[in-house]
Motif scaffolding. Sequence first.
Motif, PDB file in Angstrom:
ATOM      1  N   LEU A   1     -84.211  33.738 -37.211  1.00  0.00           N
ATOM      2  CA  LEU A   1     -83.535  34.388 -38.336  1.00  0.00           C
ATOM      3  C   LEU A   1     -84.524  35.065 -39.278  1.00  0.00           C
ATOM      4  O   LEU A   1     -85.698  34.679 -39.331  1.00  0.00           O
ATOM      5  CB  LEU A   1     -82.727  33.335 -39.099  1.00  0.00           C
ATOM      6  CG  LEU A   1     -81.628  32.648 -38.281  1.00  0.00           C
ATOM      7  CD1 LEU A   1     -81.224  31.337 -38.929  1.00  0.00           C
ATOM      8  CD2 LEU A   1     -80.424  33.563 -38.122  1.00  0.00           C
ATOM      9  N   PRO A   2     -84.000  36.054 -40.051  1.00  0.00           N
ATOM     10  CA  PRO A   2     -82.642  36.585 -40.058  1.00  0.00           C
ATOM     11  C   PRO A   2     -82.409  37.592 -38.929  1.00  0.00           C
ATOM     12  O   PRO A   2     -83.328  38.283 -38.497  1.00  0.00           O
ATOM     13  CB  PRO A   2     -82.527  37.258 -41.420  1.00  0.00           C
ATOM     14  CG  PRO A   2     -83.925  37.713 -41.711  1.00  0.00           C
ATOM     15  CD  PRO A   2     -84.810  36.635 -41.148  1.00  0.00           C
TER      16      PRO A   2
ATOM     17  N   SER B   1     -78.041  34.337 -47.230  1.00  0.00           N
ATOM     18  CA  SER B   1     -78.035  35.420 -46.252  1.00  0.00           C
ATOM     19  C   SER B   1     -79.377  36.143 -46.246  1.00  0.00           C
ATOM     20  O   SER B   1     -80.071  36.214 -47.257  1.00  0.00           O
ATOM     21  CB  SER B   1     -76.920  36.419 -46.574  1.00  0.00           C
ATOM     22  OG  SER B   1     -77.124  37.018 -47.839  1.00  0.00           O
TER      23      SER B   1
ATOM     24  N   ALA C   1     -80.025  31.330 -43.021  1.00  0.00           N
ATOM     25  CA  ALA C   1     -78.762  32.010 -42.757  1.00  0.00           C
ATOM     26  C   ALA C   1     -78.109  31.471 -41.484  1.00  0.00           C
ATOM     27  O   ALA C   1     -78.764  30.854 -40.635  1.00  0.00           O
ATOM     28  CB  ALA C   1     -78.994  33.515 -42.627  1.00  0.00           C
TER      29      ALA C   1
ATOM     30  N   ASP D   1     -76.415  33.288 -38.735  1.00  0.00           N
ATOM     31  CA  ASP D   1     -76.100  34.555 -38.071  1.00  0.00           C
ATOM     32  C   ASP D   1     -75.854  34.309 -36.589  1.00  0.00           C
ATOM     33  O   ASP D   1     -76.494  33.444 -35.980  1.00  0.00           O
ATOM     34  CB  ASP D   1     -77.262  35.548 -38.208  1.00  0.00           C
ATOM     35  CG  ASP D   1     -77.594  35.893 -39.655  1.00  0.00           C
ATOM     36  OD1 ASP D   1     -76.697  35.784 -40.509  1.00  0.00           O
ATOM     37  OD2 ASP D   1     -78.759  36.274 -39.919  1.00  0.00           O
TER      38      ASP D   1
END
Length: 282
Positions: A92-93, A123, A128, A130
């Motif tokens: 991530l991200p 975020s 996060a 995702d």
Amino acid sequence: GTNRLTNEELFDLYRLAIASRQLSVPQGAEFYLRQEFQDVEDVYETSGTDDIERAGEDAGAVDIFVKGIESTAATTTATFYGVGQLMLVDNLPLVEVESVSVGGTVYVEDTDYEVVYDTSGVSGSVRARDGIRFLASATTTPDVGEQVEIAYTYNQLITRLQANEESPAVGVDGQDKLHRQGAQVDIYLTATLTVKGNFTPSLIQGFCENLITEFINGTLGLGDNLEPSDIQREVRSLTGVDNFRITRLSTSPSDTGVLDPVEIEPKQYAFIEEANLVINLG
């Protein structure tokens, strides 16, 4: 020669020099990141409750938004348990999903699955959530228990910055610093260019496209508004430009008006894709 500095001016310079080396203050953090990480283009640090969604549960919350990217390829294998399941990526991200497949079957984005980006207060960071989610309307889905391969790119710069922050030599007691990817605001620009005689129109057109792209993507940083007058100034600095008329400047593919200015929040930065810049010869 120049005049000697007053005692007050000398003190201000000394205070600035000290602040730029203290990692507990925004100036120091920005100075350090720019010095140590060459891909960091701009930094915005905030600890105000209005800007940080997680501040209510984390009194030491400090968010450091970064403009800059190290796009790195990776693959995550996840087990499919059913439609609607959020299948998280490991690194991530997330920047972009390249493909989703099981064996020789390749699934289609927005038809079979959707890409999910975290929209919470973490975020754009290593915290996060995702990933992807198969749609109920999918043409086809994996069988329950099958291993789904997700090929994607992530921003390794944010990963490196967070790992560095959590090292004893850099971390600041009482602060929970979270490095987050600045939010990209897509720009849509259409204009009509008139070229002076004795100049090759297509050549000047190409120069204008390069100049505008460099100005928006390279010169502007986090929180910098985009003014039509700034674009005009850049373009009209080129020899051979007779007239340049902006007919569209927006942040939405459906908006055909001219924003003056395009307002960019401190956590955001303007960016224009090649396909979104259209310069017509007049």
